[in-house]
Design a protein around this motif. Structure first.
Motif, mmCIF file in Angstrom:
data_model
loop_
_atom_site.group_PDB
_atom_site.id
_atom_site.type_symbol
_atom_site.label_atom_id
_atom_site.label_comp_id
_atom_site.label_asym_id
_atom_site.label_seq_id
_atom_site.Cartn_x
_atom_site.Cartn_y
_atom_site.Cartn_z
ATOM 1 N N CYS A 58 -2.001 25.914 -11.717
ATOM 2 C CA CYS A 58 -1.166 26.923 -12.381
ATOM 3 C C CYS A 58 0.187 26.314 -12.719
ATOM 4 C CB CYS A 58 -0.952 28.133 -11.474
ATOM 5 S SG CYS A 58 -2.490 28.934 -10.984
ATOM 6 N N SER A 59 0.653 26.605 -13.926
ATOM 7 C CA SER A 59 1.979 26.154 -14.332
ATOM 8 C C SER A 59 2.724 27.323 -14.958
ATOM 9 C CB SER A 59 1.877 24.989 -15.325
ATOM 10 O OG SER A 59 1.197 25.418 -16.487
ATOM 11 N N VAL A 60 4.047 27.247 -14.908
ATOM 12 C CA VAL A 60 4.891 28.290 -15.475
ATOM 13 C C VAL A 60 5.632 27.681 -16.653
ATOM 14 C CG1 VAL A 60 6.776 29.907 -15.054
ATOM 15 C CG2 VAL A 60 5.170 29.349 -13.213
ATOM 16 N N LYS A 61 5.441 28.288 -17.842
ATOM 17 C CA LYS A 61 6.114 27.800 -19.033
ATOM 18 C C LYS A 61 6.696 28.996 -19.764
ATOM 19 C CE LYS A 61 5.539 24.909 -23.071
ATOM 20 N NZ LYS A 61 4.636 24.092 -23.869
ATOM 21 N N ASP A 62 7.988 28.960 -20.011
ATOM 22 C CA ASP A 62 8.702 30.055 -20.687
ATOM 23 C C ASP A 62 8.500 31.381 -19.969
ATOM 24 O OD1 ASP A 62 9.590 28.260 -22.623
ATOM 25 O OD2 ASP A 62 7.841 28.604 -23.900
ATOM 26 N N GLY A 63 8.449 31.348 -18.664
ATOM 27 C CA GLY A 63 8.315 32.569 -17.871
ATOM 28 C C GLY A 63 6.903 33.120 -17.798
ATOM 29 N N VAL A 64 5.915 32.402 -18.359
ATOM 30 C CA VAL A 64 4.526 32.848 -18.336
ATOM 31 C C VAL A 64 3.719 31.898 -17.486
ATOM 32 C CG1 VAL A 64 2.483 33.286 -19.753
ATOM 33 C CG2 VAL A 64 4.743 33.830 -20.642
ATOM 34 N N THR A 65 2.979 32.447 -16.522
ATOM 35 C CA THR A 65 2.133 31.641 -15.656
ATOM 36 C C THR A 65 0.751 31.524 -16.271
ATOM 37 O OG1 THR A 65 3.323 32.426 -13.720
ATOM 38 C CG2 THR A 65 1.185 31.447 -13.331
ATOM 39 N N ALA A 66 0.262 30.284 -16.353
ATOM 40 C CA ALA A 66 -1.083 30.032 -16.878
ATOM 41 C C ALA A 66 -1.833 29.190 -15.865
ATOM 42 C CB ALA A 66 -1.004 29.320 -18.212
ATOM 43 N N CYS A 67 -3.064 29.579 -15.554
ATOM 44 C CA CYS A 67 -3.882 28.850 -14.593
ATOM 45 C C CYS A 67 -5.113 28.301 -15.301
ATOM 46 C CB CYS A 67 -4.306 29.757 -13.441
ATOM 47 S SG CYS A 67 -2.919 30.303 -12.431
ATOM 48 N N ARG A 68 -5.395 27.016 -15.059
ATOM 49 C CA ARG A 68 -6.594 26.367 -15.605
ATOM 50 C C ARG A 68 -7.610 26.242 -14.496
ATOM 51 N NH1 ARG A 68 -3.370 21.463 -17.921
ATOM 52 N NH2 ARG A 68 -3.876 20.878 -15.812
ATOM 53 N N LEU A 69 -8.864 26.429 -14.852
ATOM 54 C CA LEU A 69 -9.933 26.343 -13.867
ATOM 55 C C LEU A 69 -10.131 24.900 -13.430
ATOM 56 C CD1 LEU A 69 -12.555 28.598 -15.667
ATOM 57 C CD2 LEU A 69 -11.016 29.247 -13.840
ATOM 58 N N GLY A 70 -10.583 24.735 -12.201
ATOM 59 C CA GLY A 70 -10.950 23.419 -11.720
ATOM 60 C C GLY A 70 -12.238 22.973 -12.398
ATOM 61 N N ALA A 71 -12.570 21.682 -12.323
ATOM 62 C CA ALA A 71 -13.734 21.133 -13.026
ATOM 63 C C ALA A 71 -15.034 21.808 -12.600
ATOM 64 C CB ALA A 71 -13.809 19.633 -12.782
ATOM 65 N N GLU A 72 -15.252 22.000 -11.316
ATOM 66 C CA GLU A 72 -16.497 22.621 -10.841
ATOM 67 C C GLU A 72 -16.594 24.069 -11.288
ATOM 68 O OE1 GLU A 72 -16.571 22.164 -6.648
ATOM 69 O OE2 GLU A 72 -16.649 19.991 -6.731
ATOM 70 N N GLU A 73 -15.492 24.786 -11.178
ATOM 71 C CA GLU A 73 -15.486 26.196 -11.554
ATOM 72 C C GLU A 73 -15.697 26.342 -13.060
ATOM 73 O OE1 GLU A 73 -12.583 30.083 -11.040
ATOM 74 O OE2 GLU A 73 -12.088 28.223 -10.011
ATOM 75 N N ARG A 74 -15.114 25.457 -13.841
ATOM 76 C CA ARG A 74 -15.271 25.502 -15.295
ATOM 77 C C ARG A 74 -16.721 25.248 -15.680
ATOM 78 N NH1 ARG A 74 -11.871 25.922 -19.165
ATOM 79 N NH2 ARG A 74 -12.370 25.262 -21.249
ATOM 80 N N ALA A 75 -17.387 24.294 -15.013
ATOM 81 C CA ALA A 75 -18.793 24.006 -15.313
ATOM 82 C C ALA A 75 -19.659 25.227 -15.027
ATOM 83 C CB ALA A 75 -19.261 22.803 -14.500
ATOM 84 N N ALA A 76 -19.411 25.903 -13.919
ATOM 85 C CA ALA A 76 -20.180 27.105 -13.580
ATOM 86 C C ALA A 76 -19.894 28.214 -14.594
ATOM 87 C CB ALA A 76 -19.830 27.569 -12.172
ATOM 88 N N PHE A 77 -18.648 28.334 -15.003
ATOM 89 C CA PHE A 77 -18.245 29.339 -15.990
ATOM 90 C C PHE A 77 -18.955 29.100 -17.321
ATOM 91 C CE2 PHE A 77 -14.940 30.737 -19.120
ATOM 92 C CZ PHE A 77 -14.983 32.084 -18.833
ATOM 93 N N GLU A 78 -18.982 27.849 -17.786
ATOM 94 C CA GLU A 78 -19.641 27.518 -19.053
ATOM 95 C C GLU A 78 -21.147 27.689 -18.955
ATOM 96 O OE1 GLU A 78 -18.182 23.670 -20.170
ATOM 97 O OE2 GLU A 78 -16.223 24.467 -20.771
ATOM 98 N N ALA A 79 -21.728 27.386 -17.800
ATOM 99 C CA ALA A 79 -23.172 27.596 -17.603
ATOM 100 C C ALA A 79 -23.506 29.080 -17.701
ATOM 101 C CB ALA A 79 -23.611 27.031 -16.253
ATOM 102 N N GLU A 80 -22.674 29.930 -17.144
ATOM 103 C CA GLU A 80 -22.901 31.379 -17.215
ATOM 104 C C GLU A 80 -22.763 31.874 -18.656
ATOM 105 O OE1 GLU A 80 -23.583 35.357 -15.813
ATOM 106 O OE2 GLU A 80 -24.147 33.354 -15.171
ATOM 107 N N ILE A 81 -21.802 31.344 -19.402
ATOM 108 C CA ILE A 81 -21.638 31.718 -20.807
ATOM 109 C C ILE A 81 -22.886 31.325 -21.597
ATOM 110 C CG2 ILE A 81 -20.362 31.196 -22.935
ATOM 111 C CD1 ILE A 81 -17.825 31.094 -21.227
#
Length: 144
Positions: free
Chosen positions: A59-82
């Motif tokens: 997670c990073s904060v840029k211009d007062g907005v927090t954005a979180c990127r998925l980890g590699a394993e979680e992203r793979a599971a997410f894309e498999a479900e899609i």
């Protein structure tokens, strides 16, 4: 200088020069018991640990907005479900297109002349009865 003064000087030096080192490595932000996430400071943001699933996100904060990127394993599971949902959606659409149209379904068309006249006749009879009831209920020469 006495021992007390040396000791005091040492404390002041540690406080002055030791504070920036402590500020560079802040302790992890641990969620209270029962909370789902733990945040640990990282370069340019935080690492978020999901205590229920073990998934990591950056997670990073840029211009007062927090954005979180998925980890590699979680992203793979997410894309498999899609992908699975896309295939299921395509299969359901194909099945719906191949299904026969029910025989009772008919296009939305205007009623025939006979149906229209029948409905008009019912409406006319209804209104005549209502008017007759009003006339019977009202007193001669009076209002309702």
């Amino acid at each position: 200088m006495g021992k007390a003064q040396h000791f005091f000087l040492a404390i002041v030096l540690v406080a002055l020069f030791g504070a920036p080192a402590a500020a560079e490595t802040p302790p992890p932000i641990i969620a209270p018991e029962g909370e789902r996430f733990t945040l640990t400071p990282a370069e340019g943001g935080y690492v978020r640990l999901n205590k229920e699933t073990g998934a990591l996100s950056y997670c990073s904060v840029k211009d007062g907005v927090t954005a979180c990127r998925l980890g590699a394993e979680e992203r793979a599971a997410f894309e498999a479900e899609i992908d699975r949902l896309r295939k299921e959606n395509a299969a359901l659409k194909a099945r719906a297109e191949a299904a026969p149209v029910p025989p009772t379904a008919r296009p939305n068309i205007a009623p025939s002349e006979e149906e229209f006249e029948r409905a008009l006749s019912f409406t006319e009879r209804f209104l005549r009865r209502i008017m007759r009831l009003f006339r019977e209920e009202t007193s001669p020469g009076g209002a309702l």
